[in-house]
Design an enzyme around this catalytic site. Structure first.
Site, short mmCIF file in Angstrom:
data_model
loop_
_atom_site.label_atom_id
_atom_site.label_comp_id
_atom_site.label_asym_id
_atom_site.label_seq_id
_atom_site.Cartn_x
_atom_site.Cartn_y
_atom_site.Cartn_z
N GLY A 92 44.14 39.79 45.94
CA GLY A 92 44.93 39.44 47.12
C GLY A 92 44.09 39.33 48.38
N ARG A 93 42.88 39.85 48.31
CA ARG A 93 42.01 39.78 49.50
C ARG A 93 40.54 39.70 49.15
NH1 ARG A 93 41.70 45.77 52.03
NH2 ARG A 93 41.98 46.97 50.12
N LYS A 113 35.15 40.74 49.80
CA LYS A 113 36.42 41.47 49.92
C LYS A 113 36.86 41.48 51.38
CE LYS A 113 38.54 45.76 48.29
NZ LYS A 113 38.34 46.93 47.43
N ASP A 125 47.69 41.02 54.15
CA ASP A 125 47.14 40.04 55.11
C ASP A 125 45.82 39.46 54.63
OD1 ASP A 125 45.53 42.23 55.32
OD2 ASP A 125 46.01 42.67 57.42
N ARG A 176 30.46 42.44 47.58
CA ARG A 176 30.10 43.35 46.50
C ARG A 176 29.69 42.55 45.27
NH1 ARG A 176 35.96 46.00 44.84
NH2 ARG A 176 36.83 44.09 43.97
N ARG A 183 39.06 43.16 34.81
CA ARG A 183 39.69 44.49 34.76
C ARG A 183 40.57 44.61 33.52
NH1 ARG A 183 40.33 45.22 40.58
NH2 ARG A 183 38.88 43.71 41.46
N ASP A 252 44.53 48.14 37.00
CA ASP A 252 43.88 47.00 37.67
C ASP A 252 42.60 47.43 38.37
OD1 ASP A 252 46.15 48.26 39.16
OD2 ASP A 252 45.25 47.20 40.84
N ASN A 253 42.34 48.73 38.44
CA ASN A 253 41.10 49.20 39.03
C ASN A 253 40.12 49.70 37.97
OD1 ASN A 253 42.00 48.58 41.61
ND2 ASN A 253 42.82 50.63 41.98
N ASP A 262 36.52 49.28 42.81
CA ASP A 262 37.56 49.38 43.84
C ASP A 262 37.62 50.76 44.49
OD1 ASP A 262 38.23 46.78 43.76
OD2 ASP A 262 40.28 47.04 43.04
P1 AMP Z 1 44.09 48.11 45.58
O1 AMP Z 1 45.01 49.26 45.85
O2 AMP Z 1 43.07 47.90 46.67
O3 AMP Z 1 43.44 48.20 44.24
O4 AMP Z 1 44.97 46.80 45.60
C1 AMP Z 1 46.07 46.56 44.75
C2 AMP Z 1 46.52 45.13 44.88
O5 AMP Z 1 46.92 44.85 46.23
C3 AMP Z 1 45.49 44.08 44.55
O6 AMP Z 1 46.16 43.00 43.99
C4 AMP Z 1 44.92 43.73 45.90
O7 AMP Z 1 44.32 42.48 45.93
C5 AMP Z 1 46.16 43.79 46.76
N1 AMP Z 1 45.86 44.06 48.18
C6 AMP Z 1 45.46 45.23 48.70
N2 AMP Z 1 45.30 45.13 50.03
C7 AMP Z 1 45.60 43.86 50.37
C8 AMP Z 1 45.64 43.12 51.59
N3 AMP Z 1 45.32 43.68 52.75
N4 AMP Z 1 45.99 41.83 51.52
C9 AMP Z 1 46.33 41.25 50.36
N5 AMP Z 1 46.33 41.88 49.19
C10 AMP Z 1 45.97 43.17 49.17
MG MG Z 2 42.23 47.20 43.25
#
Ligand code: AMP
Ligand code: MG
Length: 489
Positions: A92-93, A113, A125, A176, A183, A252-253, A262
């Site tokens: 997502g980012r 990232k 966002d 990174r 994953r 997913d991590n 992550d």
């Molecule tokens: P994470 O907790 O960082 O492993 O993220 C879990 C999911 O949320 C993944 O699909 C990320 O890409 C998405 N995600 C986390 N933060 C954001 C952000 N600020 N904008 C868009 N997607 C996000």
């Molecule tokens: Mg993640």
């Protein structure tokens, strides 16, 4: 040594069917500038260090310019978050700029990232704040320094971009690197969508590019799963031995290469506390330090389930057991190493468990204690006062020390030689939260990034005494404010 334009892109993931990703370009920041570059990671790409000071270097790593040969995309995946299946997550980012092959032929995916919105951004966002970027940048390299498999950090670029979290914060992007960012969730998405033909495509991709020896097996998919299970076991054992918690071990991590992946609300323990929860949003303690080994087991089961259309029942059932055996074996080996023991004797596990229980009840600092234990002497008048002074009830430690001494005698351990070995097992420097926080404060407050570079250098050699850096080995001062870290920021 190469110029940026000469990096050789391969982009094998981009050659997979379109369903695996969305082709999307990064959204740059205005006026980007470099916060920190890591020469060690640049070396993995054979990148000329002279390139770091090029005026357009930050443009390449904030998405304003694309490196020739790059083919940016956001990867699709799903995953189990806190035990619940979420059908679609995806990058997502983070945007995969492409895969570079270095002079040795090793693949390194470059992933940016905080690079802006993608089809998978959901409510997010697409951005990352400087604070979380610094934490990920430093911890990736700290783990590498400790010998723990991990993604690597090339650079942080910031710019004139404010990102809203609970308050406005400076935004930044982290570049990174990993041989692959696939994953467990990259497989789960196709299992739950019942698109099993893509499961096979992805498994073949991972085997061909990252587990070539598995191809020889009678059923390569079984062999792949079992290999990942064992490697994940080794990884979790390494986290436990160093006293580190990931904080968000959602599937997913979990890296298919068993890399630490992550970095969010992770934490190195200070005082030994098995119930240590580093993620402020983890109210139930699902991802507490002591639960990590079980969560690894749970996650391997989830991966086995996802791969099940390619496997037989016996192989599926065997995977978590292989994980567990590998994890326990490696953990026992690492803890023996932390005690400086070369041989394996009956009762070693108990010696370790008893020590940890004592450390728990006396709230002993995990890292400084083990480092100090290297100075334990078998003979002499009260030689071990430094070690016993870690404990509130010194006489209880004395009982343990008698057994430890007997155990050392049983393998004819030599104090001097053992200390040298133990210093290679028990790090002097870890990325304590307060140290990262100090670097973050200076960076966000005064735009002073020198502390990031100092920590980067220090933590890449965590076992080596570094003159003038004694203070960095100390536990957090009692009056240091508690630092709250939670999921994605
Ligand atoms: P994470 O907790 O960082 O492993 O993220 C879990 C999911 O949320 C993944 O699909 C990320 O890409 C998405 N995600 C986390 N933060 C954001 C952000 N600020 N904008 C868009 N997607 C996000
Ligand atoms: Mg993640």
């Amino acid at each position: 040594m190469l110029k940026l334009e000469k990096l050789s892109f391969d982009n094998s993931y981009a050659a997979l069917p379109d369903v695996f990703f969305e082709r999307v370009k990064p959204t740059p920041f205005p006026n980007p500038y470099v916060v920190s570059v890591n020469p060690d990671a640049a070396g993995l790409l054979n990148l000329d260090p002279g390139e770091f000071t090029r005026p357009d270097f930050p443009e390449y790593f904030c998405g304003a310019k694309l490196l020739p040969g790059s083919d940016p995309l956001a990867m699709l995946y799903s995953g189990h978050q806190f035990g619940h299946y979420v059908p679609q997550l995806g990058d997502g980012r983070a945007i995969l700029l492409g895969e570079v092959k270095n002079e040795k032929g090793e693949p390194w995916e470059l992933q940016l990232k905080g690079a802006g919105l993608t089809r998978f951004s959901r409510d997010g966002d697409g951005r990352a704040v400087l604070r979380s970027t610094i934490r990920e940048y430093l911890c990736g390299e700290a783990m590498h320094g400790l010998g723990i498999p991990t993604t690597r950090s090339l650079c942080i670029v910031a710019g004139e971009e404010i990102v809203w979290r609970e308050k406005p914060e400076p935004g930044a992007m982290l570049l990174r690197m990993a041989p692959s960012h696939v994953r467990f969730g990259s497989f789960e998405v196709f299992f739950y969508r019942r698109q099993h033909e893509y499961l096979k495509v992805l498994a073949d991709y991972v085997i061909d590019h990252h587990y070539p020896s598995v191809r020889e097996a009678e059923n390569p998919y079984v062999r792949l799963l079992h290999e990942v299970a064992m490697r994940t076991g080794y990884l979790v054992a390494q986290w436990q031995a160093v006293g580190w918690a990931h904080g968000v071990l959602n599937t997913d991590n979990m890296s298919i290469l068993s890399l630490t992946l992550d970095y969010g609300p992770y934490g190195f323990m200070e005082r030994y506390d098995p119930s240590f929860i580093c993620n402020h949003s983890d109210h139930q303690g699902r991802y507490s330090f002591q639960h990590q080994p079980d969560i690894g087991y749970w996650n391997i089961r989830a991966l086995a389930q996802a791969l099940s259309p390619l496997l037989d029942d016996a192989a599926i059932q065997m995977a978590p057991d292989l994980y567990e055996q590998a994890m326990l074996k490696k953990y026992a080996e690492l803890m023996r190493g932390k005690l400086g023991l070369l041989e394996t004797h009956a009762g070693d596990d108990k010696l370790v468990t008893n020590l940890l229980n004592l450390m728990d009840s006396s709230r002993v600092d995990y890292t400084t204690f083990f480092r100090a234990l290297g100075d334990f002497q078998q003979e002499g008048p009260s030689p071990n006062s430094i070690v016993r002074d870690f404990f509130l009830h010194r006489e209880v430690f004395d009982d343990w020390a008698i057994r430890y001494r007997e155990r050392l005698l049983a393998e004819k351990s030599q104090d001097v030689e053992r200390k040298i070995r133990m210093d290679q097992m028990n790090p002097k420097y870890i990325l304590r939260n307060y140290l990262a926080e100090h670097a973050i404060q200076q960076a966000t407050g005064e735009k002073d990034y020198s502390e990031i570079d100092r920590l980067l250098k220090l933590l890449s050699h965590p076992f080596t005494e570094q003159p003038g850096m004694e203070a960095y080995a100390l536990p957090a001062p009692d009056d240091s404010p508690s630092i709250i870290v939670s999921c994605s920021s």
